[in-house]
Design an enzyme around this catalytic site. Structure first.
Site, PDB file in Angstrom:
ATOM      1  N   LYS A  34      -2.989 -10.598  -3.010  1.00 37.51           N
ATOM      2  CA  LYS A  34      -2.577  -9.463  -3.852  1.00 37.51           C
ATOM      3  C   LYS A  34      -1.082  -9.190  -3.697  1.00 37.51           C
ATOM      4  CE  LYS A  34      -3.834  -6.125  -0.337  1.00 37.51           C
ATOM      5  NZ  LYS A  34      -4.926  -5.309   0.193  1.00 37.51           N
ATOM      6  N   ARG A 129     -12.156   5.785   0.158  1.00 36.67           N
ATOM      7  CA  ARG A 129     -11.290   5.396  -0.948  1.00 36.67           C
ATOM      8  C   ARG A 129     -12.203   4.808  -2.026  1.00 36.67           C
ATOM      9  NH1 ARG A 129      -6.558   1.298   0.734  1.00 36.67           N
ATOM     10  NH2 ARG A 129      -8.357  -0.055   0.548  1.00 36.67           N
ATOM     11  N   TYR A 251      28.228   4.923   1.099  1.00 36.90           N
ATOM     12  CA  TYR A 251      27.875   6.183   0.447  1.00 36.90           C
ATOM     13  C   TYR A 251      27.554   7.268   1.467  1.00 36.90           C
ATOM     14  CZ  TYR A 251      27.221   3.835  -4.080  1.00 36.90           C
ATOM     15  OH  TYR A 251      27.397   3.136  -5.238  1.00 36.90           O
ATOM     16  N   MET A 299      22.727  -0.449  -3.353  1.00 36.78           N
ATOM     17  CA  MET A 299      21.782  -1.133  -4.226  1.00 36.78           C
ATOM     18  C   MET A 299      21.791  -2.648  -4.010  1.00 36.78           C
ATOM     19  SD  MET A 299      21.444  -1.042  -8.377  1.00 36.78           S
ATOM     20  CE  MET A 299      21.138   0.709  -8.501  1.00 36.78           C
TER      21      MET A 299
HETATM   22  C1  LIG Z   1      -5.313  -5.983   1.461  1.00 39.06           C
HETATM   23  C2  LIG Z   1      -6.727  -6.165   1.820  1.00 39.06           C
HETATM   24  C3  LIG Z   1      -7.111  -7.019   2.870  1.00 39.06           C
HETATM   25  C4  LIG Z   1      -6.100  -7.692   3.783  1.00 39.06           C
HETATM   26  O1  LIG Z   1      -5.604  -6.767   4.708  1.00 39.06           O
HETATM   27  P1  LIG Z   1      -4.560  -7.211   5.860  1.00 39.06           P
HETATM   28  O2  LIG Z   1      -4.393  -5.998   6.683  1.00 39.06           O
HETATM   29  O3  LIG Z   1      -3.300  -7.566   5.144  1.00 39.06           O
HETATM   30  O4  LIG Z   1      -5.156  -8.352   6.560  1.00 39.06           O
HETATM   31  C5  LIG Z   1      -8.458  -7.213   3.090  1.00 39.06           C
HETATM   32  N1  LIG Z   1      -9.393  -6.594   2.338  1.00 39.06           N
HETATM   33  C6  LIG Z   1      -9.067  -5.758   1.326  1.00 39.06           C
HETATM   34  C7  LIG Z   1     -10.134  -5.094   0.550  1.00 39.06           C
HETATM   35  C8  LIG Z   1      -7.734  -5.507   1.045  1.00 39.06           C
HETATM   36  O5  LIG Z   1      -7.422  -4.669   0.050  1.00 39.06           O
END
Ligand SMILES: *Cc1c(COP(=O)(O)O)cnc(C)c1O
Length: 358
Positions: A34, A129, A251, A299
């Site tokens: 992801k 969640r 800055y 930036m």
């Molecule tokens: C992002 C995610 C993972 C991986 O988590 P890490 O801490 O990066 O190993 C596993 N399961 C789900 C559902 C996630 O959203």
């Protein structure tokens, strides 16, 4: 050409994958891709982790991209589908989907019977969640037990505290109870649980951050965990100047020199993904020597202390994080975690490195 690059070390990625493999010899591995593979590039990382049993992504566009570059294995959509049109696409491309609420179940009921889809039924074990509450699970499972639209059911959950001292005891008890009652595959462990809690490995594991060579923990370094950094964020010194005692830098003039000193300007700023919040004193490497940032990150640039750096000139090599300075260390100075810094790296600066130079 602007000298800033995120060099992606595919050898290190493969080595981290092997580390996961050796920690969980009996589980299938879902490599988490992801957020554009945690900022490393979906295509590079799909290639590096091609031995994985499945990949997971968030949006269906990423999943389709993986199919288009030739990956025909299992791909899991981590939040499932957001609407019926998407479910039809997911089914056509043979994607696995997370199902975390009744709305998504109702979409599956609308699918034609001929296509069967693999679902990862998400259970809430305290993260609060996504996922079905435990008390509703019997009802949900009864609903789908004889569904003609579902192929495999995997029960999954996600830990809120696998990386800290709160731990996973309660969640693990819940899972053990489920295993007693329901004969499905189970999927629970993220990187922290893979490392800390072998009892959570079960049939499927879902490593993310460890594959990229960063640590899921505050108190253990990636190096201590046998992981190798996949991203080297490197740039160069593009200007050098002498400033006088009392002069300020950048800055807001937040840094004021307490002596005459030499400073350098590095081509890298918050637009590239370096955290603006990183204060004076954030570690950085110039010409293989550890030094510190000075003043506010701009930036596209940031300033560094060259007082104690030898052999420096325009074009001197700078490492913002990577093999010699962990992203986790930089993240600590910016009051965040390596995850956030890696994900924020601009996608325009990535370069694959197929050779190992570590
Ligand atoms: C992002 C995610 C993972 C991986 O988590 P890490 O801490 O990066 O190993 C596993 N399961 C789900 C559902 C996630 O959203």
């Amino acid at each position: 050409m602007r000298p800033l690059k995120a060099l992606i070390n595919l050898e290190h990625a493969r080595s981290n994958y092997k580390r996961v493999r050796s920690l969980c010899p009996r589980s299938k591995i879902i490599a988490t891709l992801k957020a554009n593979a945690y900022g490393h590039g979906l295509d590079f990382m799909a290639n590096a982790f091609s031995d994985a049993d499945a990949f997971s992504v968030l949006c269906i566009e990423e999943a389709i991209e993986l199919r288009e570059i030739g990956f025909d294995g299992r791909i899991l959509l981590l939040e499932g589908v957001y609407e019926f049109e998407e479910l039809k696409i997911a089914s056509a491309f043979n994607f696995d989907i997370v199902v975390h609420n009744d709305y998504q179940l109702s979409l599956i009921r609308q699918l034609p019977d001929l296509k069967k889809i693999n679902i990862h039924l998400k259970i809430n074990t305290g993260m609060n969640r996504l996922g079905f509450d435990i008390e509703n699970l019997p009802k949900v499972l009864k609903q789908i037990a004889d569904s003609k639209k579902i192929n495999q059911i995997i029960l999954m959950t996600h830990f809120a505290n696998a990386d800290n001292e709160k731990g996973i005891k309660k969640e693990l008890n819940t899972i053990k109870n489920l295993i007693q009652n329901y004969k499905y595959d189970y999927s629970a462990a993220n990187s922290a649980a893979i490392i800390n809690y072998p009892e959570t490995h079960l049939e499927w594991v879902r490593p993310g951050i460890m594959l990229y060579g960063a640590s899921p923990f505050q108190n253990k370094t990636a190096n201590e965990l046998g992981l190798k950094p996949v991203m080297n964020l490197v740039s160069e010194i593009i200007a050098i100047r002498l400033i006088k005692k009392g002069d300020s830098v950048g800055y807001g003039s937040s840094f004021i020199a307490d002596k005459d000193m030499q400073i350098g300007v590095v081509a890298c700023g918050y637009a590239d993904g370096f955290p603006r919040i990183a204060p004076t004193g954030t570690p950085i490497i110039v010409e293989n020597q550890l030094t510190r940032t000075l003043g506010r990150v701009s930036m596209d640039m940031l300033c560094v202390d060259l007082s104690n750096v030898s052999n420096v000139s325009i074009g001197s090599k700078v490492e913002l994080w990577g093999d010699n300075l962990s992203v986790d260390e930089v993240a600590r100075h910016a009051q965040t975690v390596g995850y956030e810094l890696l994900c924020a790296v601009s996608s325009s600066i990535r370069v694959p490195l197929s050779i190992s130079y570590g």
